[in-house]
Design a protein around this motif. Structure first.
Motif, PDB file in Angstrom:
ATOM      1  N   GLU A  60      49.770  34.773 -38.714  1.00 53.19           N
ATOM      2  CA  GLU A  60      49.275  36.134 -38.477  1.00 53.19           C
ATOM      3  C   GLU A  60      49.024  36.863 -39.796  1.00 53.19           C
ATOM      4  N   ALA A  61      49.914  36.696 -40.751  1.00 50.29           N
ATOM      5  CA  ALA A  61      49.711  37.303 -42.068  1.00 50.29           C
ATOM      6  C   ALA A  61      48.489  36.704 -42.748  1.00 50.29           C
ATOM      7  N   ALA A  62      48.277  35.390 -42.586  1.00 48.94           N
ATOM      8  CA  ALA A  62      47.106  34.741 -43.176  1.00 48.94           C
ATOM      9  C   ALA A  62      45.816  35.285 -42.580  1.00 48.94           C
ATOM     10  N   ARG A  63      45.802  35.520 -41.262  1.00 48.32           N
ATOM     11  CA  ARG A  63      44.610  36.080 -40.638  1.00 48.32           C
ATOM     12  C   ARG A  63      44.326  37.489 -41.151  1.00 48.32           C
ATOM     13  N   VAL A 121      40.308  40.676 -45.286  1.00 49.09           N
ATOM     14  CA  VAL A 121      39.993  41.303 -46.569  1.00 49.09           C
ATOM     15  C   VAL A 121      39.178  40.360 -47.442  1.00 49.09           C
ATOM     16  N   ALA A 122      39.535  39.064 -47.438  1.00 50.97           N
ATOM     17  CA  ALA A 122      38.796  38.092 -48.251  1.00 50.97           C
ATOM     18  C   ALA A 122      37.337  38.008 -47.825  1.00 50.97           C
ATOM     19  N   ARG A 123      37.076  38.080 -46.514  1.00 45.00           N
ATOM     20  CA  ARG A 123      35.684  38.042 -46.046  1.00 45.00           C
ATOM     21  C   ARG A 123      34.899  39.273 -46.517  1.00 45.00           C
ATOM     22  N   GLU A 124      35.532  40.438 -46.463  1.00 45.59           N
ATOM     23  CA  GLU A 124      34.853  41.645 -46.940  1.00 45.59           C
ATOM     24  C   GLU A 124      34.618  41.587 -48.442  1.00 45.59           C
ATOM     25  N   HIS A 125      35.573  41.019 -49.170  1.00 47.44           N
ATOM     26  CA  HIS A 125      35.409  40.885 -50.618  1.00 47.44           C
ATOM     27  C   HIS A 125      34.247  39.949 -50.941  1.00 47.44           C
ATOM     28  N   ARG A 170      42.456  46.903 -37.939  1.00 46.81           N
ATOM     29  CA  ARG A 170      43.289  47.764 -37.094  1.00 46.81           C
ATOM     30  C   ARG A 170      43.986  47.003 -35.965  1.00 46.81           C
ATOM     31  N   ALA A 171      43.381  45.944 -35.476  1.00 42.81           N
ATOM     32  CA  ALA A 171      43.985  45.209 -34.365  1.00 42.81           C
ATOM     33  C   ALA A 171      44.935  44.109 -34.833  1.00 42.81           C
ATOM     34  N   GLY A 172      45.062  43.942 -36.153  1.00 43.62           N
ATOM     35  CA  GLY A 172      45.862  42.845 -36.671  1.00 43.62           C
ATOM     36  C   GLY A 172      47.136  43.299 -37.349  1.00 43.62           C
ATOM     37  N   LEU A 183      46.316  48.577 -45.283  1.00 39.65           N
ATOM     38  CA  LEU A 183      45.029  48.357 -44.634  1.00 39.65           C
ATOM     39  C   LEU A 183      45.258  47.985 -43.175  1.00 39.65           C
ATOM     40  N   GLY A 184      44.553  48.659 -42.286  1.00 33.87           N
ATOM     41  CA  GLY A 184      44.714  48.419 -40.865  1.00 33.87           C
ATOM     42  C   GLY A 184      45.696  49.344 -40.192  1.00 33.87           C
ATOM     43  N   ALA A 185      46.441  50.130 -40.983  1.00 30.24           N
ATOM     44  CA  ALA A 185      47.421  51.063 -40.423  1.00 30.24           C
ATOM     45  C   ALA A 185      47.222  52.426 -41.062  1.00 30.24           C
TER      46      ALA A 185
END
Length: 330
Positions: free
Chosen positions: A179-182, A187-191, A210-212, A257-259
């Motif tokens: 879950e932490a890897a996902r 973020v890596a995809r956005e980068h 937000r959902a992760g 990020l996400g919270a």
């Protein structure tokens, strides 16, 4: 070049059987990277000699391996790290010198077969680094490991070339495992999509997280022509810029990020040629200083990354450190 990223494999060399285990790890890595027989043999030689040296002469020795790319373009890095007692590098790399009753040709053979070799030793221990293949772009190095017992790390690092220079990110997904890897992957995809816009990238990653699980991250975009960099960070991923004469830490904003995440801001600072950009997750203590290691500042960034990892690693967490030198490629 494509993105440079990835975890390292590690073998703890604490008895003679681990030398064989390291050799088998190298064989699997050679197969994974699609190395031909010649390069696979070179990798096996490097790994066996460095692992043997760790077993015979060092305390708490670890051998780190990583492959980037595949086939003829693959680059393989091997790093041996120990906790002492240190060595006289000039003497140890002379053929015929040995303190273990052997022929004394092993470390010299490693240096001859490697495309790139560097080393550092002091009273805290030694770092020996051998690279097979050529890595384009600026000099850089990393160490990234998952917490013991997990196959996946919640940390991610990523290095990307850009039209103006390069961009680097270190991400720490909350918690550990898949879950932490996902969370870090978001973020890596956005980068990868927005490497030159750190704040915009993190703002988008926040919305898509937000959902992760959520994550902390820092991104640096380096402009080679202007000799400056832009940084944005949210959470506890540390970034420092170490010049030839001084160094400074770059502040990240509190949040996740996400919270709970504030409006992301950027800061721009000068980063003259041959500065070091050091980025790491909180799997490393922030209480490190390159300047407490006499002569380390002049070594290859891979050696610097391994030495900092050795001395600042918090064993009970995923841990990542990335060191990039500004300026031209080596």
């Amino acid at each position: 070049m494509d993105a440079d990223t990835g975890l390292w494999q590690v073998a703890e060399i604490d008895d003679a059987t681990q030398v064989g285990a390291a050799r088998r790890m190298a064989a699997r890595l050679a197969e994974y990277a699609g190395l031909d027989d010649t390069r696979a043999g070179q990798l096996g030689l490097v790994v066996v000699e460095l692992a043997t040296n760790l077993f015979k002469h060092a305390r708490q020795g670890r051998l780190f391996l990583r492959a980037e790319g595949e086939g003829d373009s693959a680059v393989i890095d091997v790093v041996a790290v120990d906790q002492g007692p240190g060595m006289d590098l000039e003497r140890c790399f002379r053929d015929g010198f040995s303190t273990g009753g052997t022929s004394g040709t092993g470390l010299g053979a490693v240096r001859r077969v490697a495309t790139l070799f560097d080393a550092y030793s002091d009273a805290r221990g030694s770092v020996l680094f051998a690279r097979l293949g050529t890595m384009p772009g600026p000099r850089r190095g990393s160490v990234a490991l998952a917490i013991r017992g997990e196959l996946e790390s919640g940390d991610r690092w990523q290095f990307l070339p850009t039209p103006r220079g390069w961009s680097a990110a270190v991400v720490d997904g909350l918690g550990h495992g898949a879950e932490a890897a996902r969370a870090s992957d978001i973020v890596a995809r956005e980068h990868a999509a927005l490497p030159e816009s750190p704040a915009h990238c993190l703002a988008l990653a926040h919305e898509r997280s937000r959902a992760g699980r959520g994550a902390a991250a820092s991104i640096v975009a380096y402009d080679a022509g202007a000799a400056s960099l832009v940084h944005a960070g949210v959470g506890n991923v540390a970034v420092s810029v170490v010049g030839l004469e001084d160094g400074r830490g770059l502040a990240s904003q509190n949040g996740t990020l996400g919270a709970a995440c504030p409006a992301v801001r950027e800061q721009r600072i000068d980063a003259p040629r041959r500065s070091l950009v050091v980025m790491h997750s909180d799997g490393l203590s922030s209480r490190w200083s390159i300047r407490t290691h006499a002569g380390l500042r002049s070594r290859h960034p891979q050696v610097i990354a391994a030495a900092l990892f050795r001395d600042a690693w918090r064993v009970r967490d995923d841990a990542t450190v990335l060191v990039v030198e500004t300026g031209e490629a080596a």
